[in-house]
Design a protein around this motif. Structure first.
Motif, PDB file in Angstrom:
ATOM      1  N   ASP A  75      -0.376  -5.590  15.164  1.00  0.00           N
ATOM      2  CA  ASP A  75      -1.573  -4.895  14.681  1.00  0.00           C
ATOM      3  C   ASP A  75      -1.291  -3.946  13.527  1.00  0.00           C
ATOM      4  O   ASP A  75      -1.971  -3.982  12.518  1.00  0.00           O
ATOM      5  CB  ASP A  75      -2.247  -4.138  15.827  1.00  0.00           C
ATOM      6  CG  ASP A  75      -2.912  -5.062  16.820  1.00  0.00           C
ATOM      7  OD1 ASP A  75      -3.287  -6.192  16.427  1.00  0.00           O
ATOM      8  OD2 ASP A  75      -3.045  -4.674  17.991  1.00  0.00           O
ATOM      9  N   SER A  76      -0.310  -3.110  13.667  1.00  0.00           N
ATOM     10  CA  SER A  76       0.024  -2.147  12.607  1.00  0.00           C
ATOM     11  C   SER A  76       1.527  -2.141  12.372  1.00  0.00           C
ATOM     12  O   SER A  76       2.218  -1.209  12.771  1.00  0.00           O
ATOM     13  CB  SER A  76      -0.440  -0.738  12.995  1.00  0.00           C
ATOM     14  OG  SER A  76      -1.833  -0.700  13.137  1.00  0.00           O
ATOM     15  N   ARG A  79       5.340  -0.450   7.342  1.00  0.00           N
ATOM     16  CA  ARG A  79       5.305  -0.924   5.953  1.00  0.00           C
ATOM     17  C   ARG A  79       6.653  -1.504   5.518  1.00  0.00           C
ATOM     18  O   ARG A  79       6.717  -2.485   4.777  1.00  0.00           O
ATOM     19  CB  ARG A  79       4.882   0.237   5.051  1.00  0.00           C
ATOM     20  CG  ARG A  79       4.680  -0.132   3.613  1.00  0.00           C
ATOM     21  CD  ARG A  79       4.133   1.094   2.855  1.00  0.00           C
ATOM     22  NE  ARG A  79       4.285   0.938   1.446  1.00  0.00           N
ATOM     23  CZ  ARG A  79       3.370   0.431   0.638  1.00  0.00           C
ATOM     24  NH1 ARG A  79       2.227   0.039   1.140  1.00  0.00           N
ATOM     25  NH2 ARG A  79       3.586   0.335  -0.657  1.00  0.00           N
TER      26      ARG A  79
END
Length: 158
Positions: A75-76, A79
């Protein structure tokens, strides 16, 4: 049809046995290249080095694809994972550069690939710590990355 009970834990720590078997069999091409180099046959030396190089570059790129896939299903994802995912393919491409311009190859390129394969374990460990990689990931990745990395650097010695 009878439903079979699903074990709480797979014997390999969450990695299916077929994945472990196929993963370990993936060391065979590099082992064959090193064996061919150890034979000392001068006619097959360059071919064995080229195979060792190509296989290491392909597998390093494959690792980046694995990481990309893990990031895409999260989901997240952090980076950094997106950048780490493309780095292996770029490293593989850069290690082909000496060959493209006629410099000494593939010895130094094999060393870079071997070190990169072993260093990939740092990304794998971070994936486990972030809860992105499946259980048992490191039990699979450590022997594969160390095995292929060491065999690749061994090929560079010839």
């Amino acid at each position: 049809m009878t439903d079979r009970p699903v074990p709480d834990r797979l014997p390999s720590g969450g990695i299916p046995p077929i994945a472990r078997l196929l993963g370990l069999s993936g060391l065979l091409p590099q082992l064959a290249a090193v064996a061919l180099l150890l034979s000392g046959d001068p006619q097959s030396r360059y071919s064995a080095l080229a195979i060792a190089y190509a296989y290491a570059a392909i597998i390093l790129s494959f690792l980046g694809g694995l990481w990309w896939g893990l990031a895409a299903r999260t989901d997240s994802p952090p980076r950094w994972l997106w950048f780490a995912s493309v780095a292996p393919s770029l490293i593989a491409l850069v290690t082909a550069w000496p060959w493209m311009v006629g410099l000494r190859w593939p010895g130094p390129s094999l060393v870079v690939l071997g070190i990169s394969l072993i260093a990939a374990l740092l990304v794998d460990r971070a994936l486990v710590r972030a809860g992105i990689a499946p259980p048992g990931w490191m039990a699979l990745r450590v022997p594969l990355s160390l095995g292929l990395g060491i065999l690749t650097m061994l090929a560079a010695a010839f």
